[in-house]
Design a protein around this motif. Structure first.
Motif, PDB file in Angstrom:
ATOM      1  N   ARG A  32       0.837  -1.363   0.069  1.00 45.24           N
ATOM      2  CA  ARG A  32       0.015  -0.098   0.017  1.00 45.24           C
ATOM      3  C   ARG A  32       0.932   1.104   0.087  1.00 45.24           C
ATOM      4  NH1 ARG A  32      -4.924   0.657   4.158  1.00 45.24           N
ATOM      5  NH2 ARG A  32      -5.651  -1.107   2.660  1.00 45.24           N
ATOM      6  N   GLY A  33       0.260   2.395  -0.591  1.00 46.23           N
ATOM      7  CA  GLY A  33       1.277   3.413  -0.822  1.00 46.23           C
ATOM      8  C   GLY A  33       0.478   4.166  -1.970  1.00 46.23           C
ATOM      9  N   ARG A  34       1.177   5.638  -2.072  1.00 48.77           N
ATOM     10  CA  ARG A  34       0.764   6.620  -2.885  1.00 48.77           C
ATOM     11  C   ARG A  34       1.268   6.355  -4.317  1.00 48.77           C
ATOM     12  NH1 ARG A  34      -1.937  11.138  -1.936  1.00 48.77           N
ATOM     13  NH2 ARG A  34      -1.312  10.699   0.373  1.00 48.77           N
ATOM     14  N   ALA A  35       0.540   6.117  -5.472  1.00 50.75           N
ATOM     15  CA  ALA A  35       0.920   5.903  -6.746  1.00 50.75           C
ATOM     16  C   ALA A  35       1.264   7.038  -7.393  1.00 50.75           C
ATOM     17  CB  ALA A  35      -0.462   5.247  -7.520  1.00 50.75           C
ATOM     18  N   HIS A  36       2.272   6.666  -8.187  1.00 51.88           N
ATOM     19  CA  HIS A  36       2.950   7.623  -9.401  1.00 51.88           C
ATOM     20  C   HIS A  36       3.217   6.828 -10.656  1.00 51.88           C
ATOM     21  CE1 HIS A  36       3.519  10.788  -6.146  1.00 51.88           C
ATOM     22  NE2 HIS A  36       4.005   9.829  -5.447  1.00 51.88           N
ATOM     23  N   ILE A  37       2.484   7.180 -11.700  1.00 51.86           N
ATOM     24  CA  ILE A  37       2.463   6.525 -12.936  1.00 51.86           C
ATOM     25  C   ILE A  37       3.673   7.060 -13.854  1.00 51.86           C
ATOM     26  CG2 ILE A  37       1.167   5.833 -15.122  1.00 51.86           C
ATOM     27  CD1 ILE A  37      -0.074   4.975 -12.315  1.00 51.86           C
ATOM     28  N   GLU A  38       4.186   6.075 -14.383  1.00 55.68           N
ATOM     29  CA  GLU A  38       5.412   6.507 -15.296  1.00 55.68           C
ATOM     30  C   GLU A  38       5.353   5.602 -16.555  1.00 55.68           C
ATOM     31  OE1 GLU A  38       9.296   6.434 -13.407  1.00 55.68           O
ATOM     32  OE2 GLU A  38       8.721   7.697 -11.858  1.00 55.68           O
ATOM     33  N   GLU A  39       5.480   6.261 -18.026  1.00 54.01           N
ATOM     34  CA  GLU A  39       5.408   5.413 -19.002  1.00 54.01           C
ATOM     35  C   GLU A  39       7.069   5.173 -19.170  1.00 54.01           C
ATOM     36  OE1 GLU A  39       2.959   4.341 -20.449  1.00 54.01           O
ATOM     37  OE2 GLU A  39       1.387   5.470 -19.071  1.00 54.01           O
ATOM     38  N   GLY A  40       7.177   4.010 -19.715  1.00 53.58           N
ATOM     39  CA  GLY A  40       8.461   3.386 -20.073  1.00 53.58           C
ATOM     40  C   GLY A  40       8.229   2.479 -21.427  1.00 53.58           C
ATOM     41  N   ILE A  46       4.228   1.683 -11.894  1.00 52.46           N
ATOM     42  CA  ILE A  46       3.486   2.206 -10.898  1.00 52.46           C
ATOM     43  C   ILE A  46       4.414   2.264  -9.855  1.00 52.46           C
ATOM     44  CG2 ILE A  46       1.481   2.229  -9.474  1.00 52.46           C
ATOM     45  CD1 ILE A  46      -0.074   0.723 -11.790  1.00 52.46           C
ATOM     46  N   LYS A  47       5.008   3.518  -9.441  1.00 50.03           N
ATOM     47  CA  LYS A  47       5.868   3.786  -8.361  1.00 50.03           C
ATOM     48  C   LYS A  47       4.704   3.793  -7.225  1.00 50.03           C
ATOM     49  CE  LYS A  47       9.639   3.827 -11.240  1.00 50.03           C
ATOM     50  NZ  LYS A  47      10.848   3.222 -11.211  1.00 50.03           N
ATOM     51  N   ILE A  48       5.372   3.136  -6.140  1.00 49.72           N
ATOM     52  CA  ILE A  48       4.525   3.274  -4.705  1.00 49.72           C
ATOM     53  C   ILE A  48       5.400   3.903  -3.739  1.00 49.72           C
ATOM     54  CG2 ILE A  48       3.636   1.772  -2.931  1.00 49.72           C
ATOM     55  CD1 ILE A  48       2.016   1.420  -5.303  1.00 49.72           C
ATOM     56  N   THR A  58       7.521  -1.768  -7.031  1.00 53.51           N
ATOM     57  CA  THR A  58       7.016  -1.235  -8.256  1.00 53.51           C
ATOM     58  C   THR A  58       5.933  -1.977  -8.934  1.00 53.51           C
ATOM     59  OG1 THR A  58       9.242   0.191  -8.495  1.00 53.51           O
ATOM     60  CG2 THR A  58       7.685   0.074 -10.345  1.00 53.51           C
ATOM     61  N   GLY A  59       5.116  -1.418  -9.564  1.00 53.26           N
ATOM     62  CA  GLY A  59       4.046  -2.433 -10.430  1.00 53.26           C
ATOM     63  C   GLY A  59       4.504  -2.072 -11.755  1.00 53.26           C
ATOM     64  N   PHE A  60       4.320  -3.159 -12.317  1.00 50.01           N
ATOM     65  CA  PHE A  60       4.667  -2.990 -14.026  1.00 50.01           C
ATOM     66  C   PHE A  60       3.523  -3.789 -14.866  1.00 50.01           C
ATOM     67  CE2 PHE A  60       6.594  -5.184 -17.896  1.00 50.01           C
ATOM     68  CZ  PHE A  60       7.077  -4.003 -18.346  1.00 50.01           C
ATOM     69  N   ILE A  61       2.962  -2.912 -15.607  1.00 50.17           N
ATOM     70  CA  ILE A  61       2.042  -3.456 -16.885  1.00 50.17           C
ATOM     71  C   ILE A  61       2.840  -3.494 -17.983  1.00 50.17           C
ATOM     72  CG2 ILE A  61      -0.186  -2.805 -17.901  1.00 50.17           C
ATOM     73  CD1 ILE A  61      -0.712  -1.076 -15.348  1.00 50.17           C
ATOM     74  N   PRO A  62       2.710  -4.743 -18.289  1.00 50.54           N
ATOM     75  CA  PRO A  62       3.233  -4.910 -19.893  1.00 50.54           C
ATOM     76  C   PRO A  62       2.591  -4.046 -20.946  1.00 50.54           C
ATOM     77  CG  PRO A  62       3.431  -6.979 -18.716  1.00 50.54           C
ATOM     78  CD  PRO A  62       2.364  -5.998 -17.932  1.00 50.54           C
TER      79      PRO A  62
END
Length: 106
Positions: A32-40, A46-48, A58-62
């Motif tokens: 759990r934490g504050r989310a920051h979205i970054e495109e790669g 999704i940086k927590i 870090t969450g990673f969406i392919p």
């Protein structure tokens, strides 16, 4: 007696390494934490932001899975729960393939 001393020293030397990891690696965890979205180049990250953690996850969406997360723009700056299998690739990652792996807390 020497064997016990060597075993005790080995266990004591491992304690700092165990204390560094906030989540068990290779197991299913929820962070759990504050989310920051970054495109790669390979996908969306999704940086927590969790000030209490010693290491961040870090969450990673392919790249091809991004359309399955239509509400991604809504989670920027909000507190979220992110769950899945924690993998190590220089950092701690949770690969997100299902929208149910993310939940907005507030």
């Amino acid at each position: 007696m020497r064997f016990k001393l060597v075993a005790l020293m080995f266990v004591a030397s491992c304690l700092p390494a165990i204390a560094e990891s906030p989540v068990p690696q290779g197991s299913i965890s929820v962070v759990r934490g504050r989310a920051h979205i970054e495109e790669g180049a390979e996908g969306t990250y999704i940086k927590i932001d969790n000030p209490g953690a010693t290491r961040s996850v870090t969450g990673f969406i392919p790249f091809g899975d991004k359309p399955t997360f239509p509400y991604l723009s809504e989670i920027e700056g909000r507190t979220i729960d992110m769950g899945g299998v924690v993998v190590v690739d220089g950092a701690l990652y949770i690969v997100l393939t299902d929208p149910n792996q993310l939940a907005i807390v507030n």
